[in-house]
Design an enzyme around this catalytic site. Sequence first.
Site, PDB file in Angstrom:
ATOM      1  N   GLN A 198       0.826  -1.212   0.000  1.00 48.03           N
ATOM      2  CA  GLN A 198       0.000   0.000   0.000  1.00 48.03           C
ATOM      3  C   GLN A 198       0.860   1.262   0.000  1.00 48.03           C
ATOM      4  O   GLN A 198       0.444   2.300  -0.525  1.00 48.03           O
ATOM      5  CB  GLN A 198      -0.975   0.001   1.186  1.00 48.03           C
ATOM      6  CG  GLN A 198      -0.346  -0.026   2.559  1.00 48.03           C
ATOM      7  CD  GLN A 198      -0.107  -1.430   3.085  1.00 48.03           C
ATOM      8  OE1 GLN A 198      -0.011  -2.383   2.309  1.00 48.03           O
ATOM      9  NE2 GLN A 198      -0.023  -1.571   4.405  1.00 48.03           N
ATOM     10  N   ASN A 226       9.923  -6.355   1.244  1.00 43.31           N
ATOM     11  CA  ASN A 226       9.625  -7.780   1.150  1.00 43.31           C
ATOM     12  C   ASN A 226       8.994  -8.120  -0.202  1.00 43.31           C
ATOM     13  O   ASN A 226       8.885  -7.278  -1.096  1.00 43.31           O
ATOM     14  CB  ASN A 226       8.732  -8.221   2.315  1.00 43.31           C
ATOM     15  CG  ASN A 226       7.376  -7.524   2.311  1.00 43.31           C
ATOM     16  OD1 ASN A 226       6.922  -7.001   1.292  1.00 43.31           O
ATOM     17  ND2 ASN A 226       6.718  -7.504   3.453  1.00 43.31           N
ATOM     18  N   GLN A 271      25.152 -11.868   7.178  1.00 48.00           N
ATOM     19  CA  GLN A 271      24.083 -11.684   6.197  1.00 48.00           C
ATOM     20  C   GLN A 271      22.931 -12.649   6.435  1.00 48.00           C
ATOM     21  O   GLN A 271      21.772 -12.318   6.187  1.00 48.00           O
ATOM     22  CB  GLN A 271      24.636 -11.842   4.776  1.00 48.00           C
ATOM     23  CG  GLN A 271      25.626 -10.760   4.383  1.00 48.00           C
ATOM     24  CD  GLN A 271      25.096  -9.352   4.604  1.00 48.00           C
ATOM     25  OE1 GLN A 271      24.111  -8.948   3.997  1.00 48.00           O
ATOM     26  NE2 GLN A 271      25.733  -8.588   5.485  1.00 48.00           N
ATOM     27  N   HIS A 274      19.828 -11.523   8.531  1.00 46.69           N
ATOM     28  CA  HIS A 274      18.791 -10.654   7.972  1.00 46.69           C
ATOM     29  C   HIS A 274      17.456 -11.371   7.834  1.00 46.69           C
ATOM     30  O   HIS A 274      16.397 -10.792   8.070  1.00 46.69           O
ATOM     31  CB  HIS A 274      19.202 -10.161   6.576  1.00 46.69           C
ATOM     32  CG  HIS A 274      20.024  -8.913   6.585  1.00 46.69           C
ATOM     33  ND1 HIS A 274      19.506  -7.674   6.884  1.00 46.69           N
ATOM     34  CD2 HIS A 274      21.335  -8.713   6.309  1.00 46.69           C
ATOM     35  CE1 HIS A 274      20.461  -6.765   6.794  1.00 46.69           C
ATOM     36  NE2 HIS A 274      21.578  -7.369   6.447  1.00 46.69           N
ATOM     37  N   GLU A 340      25.122  -9.952  -4.641  1.00 44.02           N
ATOM     38  CA  GLU A 340      24.869  -8.608  -4.119  1.00 44.02           C
ATOM     39  C   GLU A 340      26.128  -8.097  -3.420  1.00 44.02           C
ATOM     40  O   GLU A 340      26.597  -6.985  -3.674  1.00 44.02           O
ATOM     41  CB  GLU A 340      23.699  -8.669  -3.144  1.00 44.02           C
ATOM     42  CG  GLU A 340      23.385  -7.341  -2.465  1.00 44.02           C
ATOM     43  CD  GLU A 340      22.356  -7.494  -1.355  1.00 44.02           C
ATOM     44  OE1 GLU A 340      21.803  -6.463  -0.946  1.00 44.02           O
ATOM     45  OE2 GLU A 340      22.124  -8.630  -0.887  1.00 44.02           O
ATOM     46  N   HIS A 341      26.671  -8.904  -2.521  1.00 48.02           N
ATOM     47  CA  HIS A 341      27.922  -8.590  -1.823  1.00 48.02           C
ATOM     48  C   HIS A 341      28.935  -9.690  -2.124  1.00 48.02           C
ATOM     49  O   HIS A 341      28.630 -10.871  -1.940  1.00 48.02           O
ATOM     50  CB  HIS A 341      27.725  -8.551  -0.306  1.00 48.02           C
ATOM     51  CG  HIS A 341      26.586  -7.717   0.171  1.00 48.02           C
ATOM     52  ND1 HIS A 341      25.351  -8.252   0.489  1.00 48.02           N
ATOM     53  CD2 HIS A 341      26.494  -6.386   0.406  1.00 48.02           C
ATOM     54  CE1 HIS A 341      24.547  -7.290   0.903  1.00 48.02           C
ATOM     55  NE2 HIS A 341      25.205  -6.146   0.852  1.00 48.02           N
ATOM     56  N   ASP A 374      27.609  -2.074   4.941  1.00 47.38           N
ATOM     57  CA  ASP A 374      26.224  -1.886   5.369  1.00 47.38           C
ATOM     58  C   ASP A 374      26.038  -0.562   6.092  1.00 47.38           C
ATOM     59  O   ASP A 374      24.949   0.019   6.059  1.00 47.38           O
ATOM     60  CB  ASP A 374      25.799  -3.026   6.300  1.00 47.38           C
ATOM     61  CG  ASP A 374      25.511  -4.313   5.553  1.00 47.38           C
ATOM     62  OD1 ASP A 374      25.266  -4.247   4.338  1.00 47.38           O
ATOM     63  OD2 ASP A 374      25.541  -5.381   6.188  1.00 47.38           O
ATOM     64  N   GLU A 428      13.564   3.377 -44.653  1.00 50.21           N
ATOM     65  CA  GLU A 428      12.620   2.896 -43.643  1.00 50.21           C
ATOM     66  C   GLU A 428      11.175   3.168 -44.037  1.00 50.21           C
ATOM     67  O   GLU A 428      10.265   2.978 -43.224  1.00 50.21           O
ATOM     68  CB  GLU A 428      12.949   3.538 -42.292  1.00 50.21           C
ATOM     69  CG  GLU A 428      14.317   3.112 -41.764  1.00 50.21           C
ATOM     70  CD  GLU A 428      14.622   3.636 -40.359  1.00 50.21           C
ATOM     71  OE1 GLU A 428      13.837   4.462 -39.843  1.00 50.21           O
ATOM     72  OE2 GLU A 428      15.644   3.209 -39.789  1.00 50.21           O
ATOM     73  N   HIS A 433       9.566  11.896 -42.832  1.00 50.02           N
ATOM     74  CA  HIS A 433      10.739  12.261 -42.036  1.00 50.02           C
ATOM     75  C   HIS A 433      11.717  13.067 -42.886  1.00 50.02           C
ATOM     76  O   HIS A 433      12.239  14.103 -42.457  1.00 50.02           O
ATOM     77  CB  HIS A 433      11.448  10.998 -41.507  1.00 50.02           C
ATOM     78  CG  HIS A 433      10.800  10.374 -40.317  1.00 50.02           C
ATOM     79  ND1 HIS A 433       9.525   9.879 -40.332  1.00 50.02           N
ATOM     80  CD2 HIS A 433      11.280  10.164 -39.054  1.00 50.02           C
ATOM     81  CE1 HIS A 433       9.236   9.373 -39.146  1.00 50.02           C
ATOM     82  NE2 HIS A 433      10.280   9.546 -38.340  1.00 50.02           N
TER      83      HIS A 433
END
EC number: 1.1.1.23
Length: 445
Positions: A198, A226, A271, A274, A340-341, A374, A428, A433
């Site tokens: 939301q 998430n 990690q 988390h 990612e890391h 981090d 084309e 054009h």
Amino acid sequence: MTSRIELARVDLRGRTPSTAELRAALPRGGVDVDSVLHHVRPVVEAVRERGAAAALEFGEKFDGVVPATVRVPAAELARALDELDPAVRAALEESIARARRVHADQRRTDTTTEVVPGGTVTERWVPVARVGLYVPGGNAVYPSSVVMNVVPAQTAGVGSLVVASPPQANFGGLPHPTILAAAALLGVEEVWAVGGAQAVALLSYGGTDTDGAPLDPVDLITGPGNIYVTAAKRLCRGLVGIDAEAGPTEIAILADATADPAHVAADLISQAEHDVLAASVLVTDSVALADAVDAALTAQLAVVKHAERVRTALTGKQSGTVLVDDITQGLRVVDAYAAEHLEIQTADASAVAARVRSAGAVFVGPYAPVSLGDYCAGSNHVLPTAGCARHSSGLSVQTFLRGIHVVEYTEAALKDVAGHVVALADAEDLPAHGQAVTVRFEALS
């Protein structure tokens, strides 16, 4: 007594798998965003139709609380900063200072190219006008994510920022006070007490607050969340820009026999704490190191605060040890994984790191753990996950800038190239054009 941890092993020694085979063989978790779209679509549609009223209803359903207003009063921001633990404030101030130093060097300057005499193309860099920065709730409180989202946006020159974070029942329907304090410390004046899908929808469509004040929509949404936040981003993409579809956090460590197994284990655990879906992957050419890391994980897990969460992450299909013949093969593995890391804990780590081609961020040597990035390295910790580092970058000043090409040609410069324009237009089958050029040099018949 803590039961022994043994990371699942993938043995690639003596093999030369193709890139496709390599990607299929590596530990990989992730989330199936498609599986929740049917849950999230009604949320987005309700907020599109009914604005803040719908967002607050979903907040009551999912967060168990309804704030008095979506926009957090300025007095609450000031109070949160006044009451912030001095040690946390000092740490945030240091994090902000370092991030500002790094991101200041990412600013872009306009460039003008003279293509021909009288013909120039300028690339002008313009900040996004209004940005929504999402800061999640969940298993932990993330004031560092406020820093990592706000600093590059401010450095880019974004004029209007709103931070959105879930309301907390324990704090009277306000976001966590540490989040509010971090926003205040950065000079952010607009914070919305709204979270989840939301929040993404309300940032995208805007609405009217309970007190009648406008909640203006944004042009770009950044920040992790998430699976439901990610699904909402997917549904709203196009109406607004998004930074990425973030998945669970991940760390890969490329290490050889010179690495300290206690350091490797601690970084894998850091990690894993988390999220139960977090990925922790060791890539090594040393079986002895792999065995020692398993032993160190077992020992450290006995004293870790979030032991069950960590254990679940480490023993999940997304985590494991990949055995390779040598560091060159290891580099091929980590490039295919595109973490990612990525930590490099090898001999001559800087030279090895220079050969990496796919990672969100690379941490070099024994004294650059991911935890430093981090919080206080100065780098940004909002990074691509799920292999997206093969084609995408982490959050930066560039995320909040748009390059606009400004074309200026004189009559002579246009006339000189007119024949080429007409030839390509005719090829084309778009003759109008070409006519749009030639009409400037000949009378219409």
